[in-house]
Design a protein around this motif. Sequence first.
Motif, short mmCIF file in Angstrom:
data_model
loop_
_atom_site.label_atom_id
_atom_site.label_comp_id
_atom_site.label_asym_id
_atom_site.label_seq_id
_atom_site.Cartn_x
_atom_site.Cartn_y
_atom_site.Cartn_z
N GLY A 1 0.83 -1.19 0.00
CA GLY A 1 0.00 0.00 0.00
C GLY A 1 0.87 1.24 0.00
O GLY A 1 2.06 1.19 0.29
N MET A 2 0.27 2.36 -0.35
CA MET A 2 1.03 3.60 -0.38
C MET A 2 0.14 4.78 -0.07
O MET A 2 -1.09 4.70 -0.15
CB MET A 2 1.71 3.78 -1.75
CG MET A 2 0.77 3.86 -2.92
SD MET A 2 1.66 3.68 -4.51
CE MET A 2 1.96 1.90 -4.49
N GLU B 1 -1.58 8.56 -0.42
CA GLU B 1 -2.41 9.05 -1.51
C GLU B 1 -1.60 9.72 -2.62
O GLU B 1 -1.88 9.51 -3.81
CB GLU B 1 -3.45 10.03 -0.97
CG GLU B 1 -4.40 10.55 -2.04
CD GLU B 1 -5.46 11.48 -1.47
OE1 GLU B 1 -6.27 11.98 -2.28
OE2 GLU B 1 -5.48 11.71 -0.25
N TRP C 1 0.25 7.20 -4.79
CA TRP C 1 -0.75 6.44 -5.54
C TRP C 1 -1.29 7.27 -6.71
O TRP C 1 -1.44 6.76 -7.83
CB TRP C 1 -1.88 6.01 -4.62
CG TRP C 1 -2.94 5.20 -5.32
CD1 TRP C 1 -4.18 5.63 -5.71
CD2 TRP C 1 -2.85 3.83 -5.72
NE1 TRP C 1 -4.86 4.61 -6.33
CE2 TRP C 1 -4.08 3.50 -6.34
CE3 TRP C 1 -1.86 2.85 -5.62
CZ2 TRP C 1 -4.33 2.23 -6.86
CZ3 TRP C 1 -2.11 1.58 -6.12
CH2 TRP C 1 -3.34 1.28 -6.74
N THR C 2 -1.55 8.55 -6.47
CA THR C 2 -2.04 9.43 -7.53
C THR C 2 -1.02 9.57 -8.64
O THR C 2 -1.36 9.55 -9.83
CB THR C 2 -2.38 10.82 -6.96
OG1 THR C 2 -3.40 10.68 -5.95
CG2 THR C 2 -2.88 11.76 -8.04
N LEU D 1 1.20 7.35 -9.44
CA LEU D 1 1.21 6.06 -10.13
C LEU D 1 0.04 5.94 -11.10
O LEU D 1 0.19 5.43 -12.22
CB LEU D 1 1.17 4.93 -9.10
CG LEU D 1 1.49 3.52 -9.60
CD1 LEU D 1 2.82 3.48 -10.32
CD2 LEU D 1 1.48 2.55 -8.43
N GLN D 2 -1.14 6.44 -10.70
CA GLN D 2 -2.29 6.41 -11.60
C GLN D 2 -2.07 7.33 -12.80
O GLN D 2 -2.51 7.04 -13.91
CB GLN D 2 -3.57 6.82 -10.85
CG GLN D 2 -3.91 5.97 -9.65
CD GLN D 2 -3.60 4.51 -9.88
OE1 GLN D 2 -4.18 3.88 -10.77
NE2 GLN D 2 -2.71 3.95 -9.08
N PHE E 1 -2.69 -3.99 -9.78
CA PHE E 1 -3.15 -2.85 -9.00
C PHE E 1 -4.48 -3.17 -8.34
O PHE E 1 -5.38 -3.69 -8.99
CB PHE E 1 -3.31 -1.62 -9.90
CG PHE E 1 -2.04 -1.15 -10.51
CD1 PHE E 1 -1.24 -0.23 -9.87
CD2 PHE E 1 -1.64 -1.60 -11.76
CE1 PHE E 1 -0.06 0.21 -10.44
CE2 PHE E 1 -0.47 -1.16 -12.34
CZ PHE E 1 0.32 -0.26 -11.69
N ASP F 1 -7.17 -1.00 -6.83
CA ASP F 1 -7.57 0.39 -6.69
C ASP F 1 -8.33 0.64 -5.39
O ASP F 1 -8.23 1.72 -4.81
CB ASP F 1 -8.43 0.82 -7.88
CG ASP F 1 -7.65 0.80 -9.19
OD1 ASP F 1 -6.51 1.30 -9.20
OD2 ASP F 1 -8.17 0.28 -10.20
N ARG G 1 -5.56 0.60 -2.73
CA ARG G 1 -4.36 1.36 -3.10
C ARG G 1 -3.09 0.55 -2.89
O ARG G 1 -2.16 0.97 -2.24
CB ARG G 1 -4.27 2.67 -2.32
CG ARG G 1 -5.22 3.74 -2.79
CD ARG G 1 -4.74 5.15 -2.50
NE ARG G 1 -4.35 5.40 -1.16
CZ ARG G 1 -4.91 6.30 -0.36
NH1 ARG G 1 -5.93 7.02 -0.78
NH2 ARG G 1 -4.46 6.51 0.85
N THR G 2 -3.07 -0.65 -3.46
CA THR G 2 -1.88 -1.50 -3.37
C THR G 2 -1.42 -1.90 -4.76
O THR G 2 -2.19 -1.89 -5.73
CB THR G 2 -2.15 -2.78 -2.55
OG1 THR G 2 -3.11 -3.60 -3.24
CG2 THR G 2 -2.64 -2.44 -1.16
N VAL G 3 -0.15 -2.25 -4.85
CA VAL G 3 0.42 -2.73 -6.10
C VAL G 3 1.33 -3.91 -5.81
O VAL G 3 2.00 -3.95 -4.78
CB VAL G 3 1.21 -1.61 -6.82
CG1 VAL G 3 2.39 -1.13 -5.99
CG2 VAL G 3 1.68 -2.07 -8.20
#
Length: 246
Positions: free
Chosen positions: A57-58, A60, A63-64, A66-67, A92, A94, A97-99
């Motif tokens: 997880g990361m 916000e 994560w933004t 990365l998106q 991903f 969503d 919020r993990t990758v």
Amino acid sequence: MGTRLDALLFGEEPAALERLCCGMEAEIRRVERLLNRFDPESALYQVNRDAVIYPVGMAEELWTVLQDCRRYYEWTEGCFDITRGCFDGAEFDDANRTVFLKGRAGFDFGGYGKGYALRQIRRLLEAEKVTRALINFGDSSILAAGTHPHGDCWPVGIDHPCTGERMGVMRLRDCSLSVSGNRPAQPAHIVDPETGACVTGWKTVAAVAADPVDAEALTTALMVATPDKVEKIVNRFSIIEYKIYG
């Protein structure tokens, strides 16, 4: 971020401009700590280290970012790939919020970070109501606010990387310029994610857009895009102008 930053700021209150300079430096250092894959203390380093083992997880903001890069990957037919060829192997989640990175892939924001820093700097300029400025990140990522004090734009020249010959001039006003290419000091530093090989020979791509991150991602993608993909990629971006030299 491993390169020089020059800033020309115009305003009537020296104290406000001094405060702005300090804020810009602090923000650049913050973005560096967020996106530097080589810094063991950075958020990105920890994601790259752990996401090959389990879903990570990361916060916000990361994560933004990365998106943002996922969107650019799709818009550029895979030519803008922060995993250098392994984006399709990333899983991903969503909702959480993990990758999870399959294999030994890792994220590299080298073709994104300066544009993102300029986007943050633009917000600082707006907050301080500075309407005339030129921010130059290593002669390759440039943010222009307003116009030159003695003209109707900020004229920025594009020079041949080997001969120094002027190839063109971009007229900037409330927009950003990104330039990508091979230079004698960096002859092969841009990787084609499809082949895994570096782009060789001299080539320069310049793009002007309202959003500095759009300009940054587009020039990186066009450095590796095959001729049949160029028009399709460009049409997905809201750009003002672009040039491919070489």
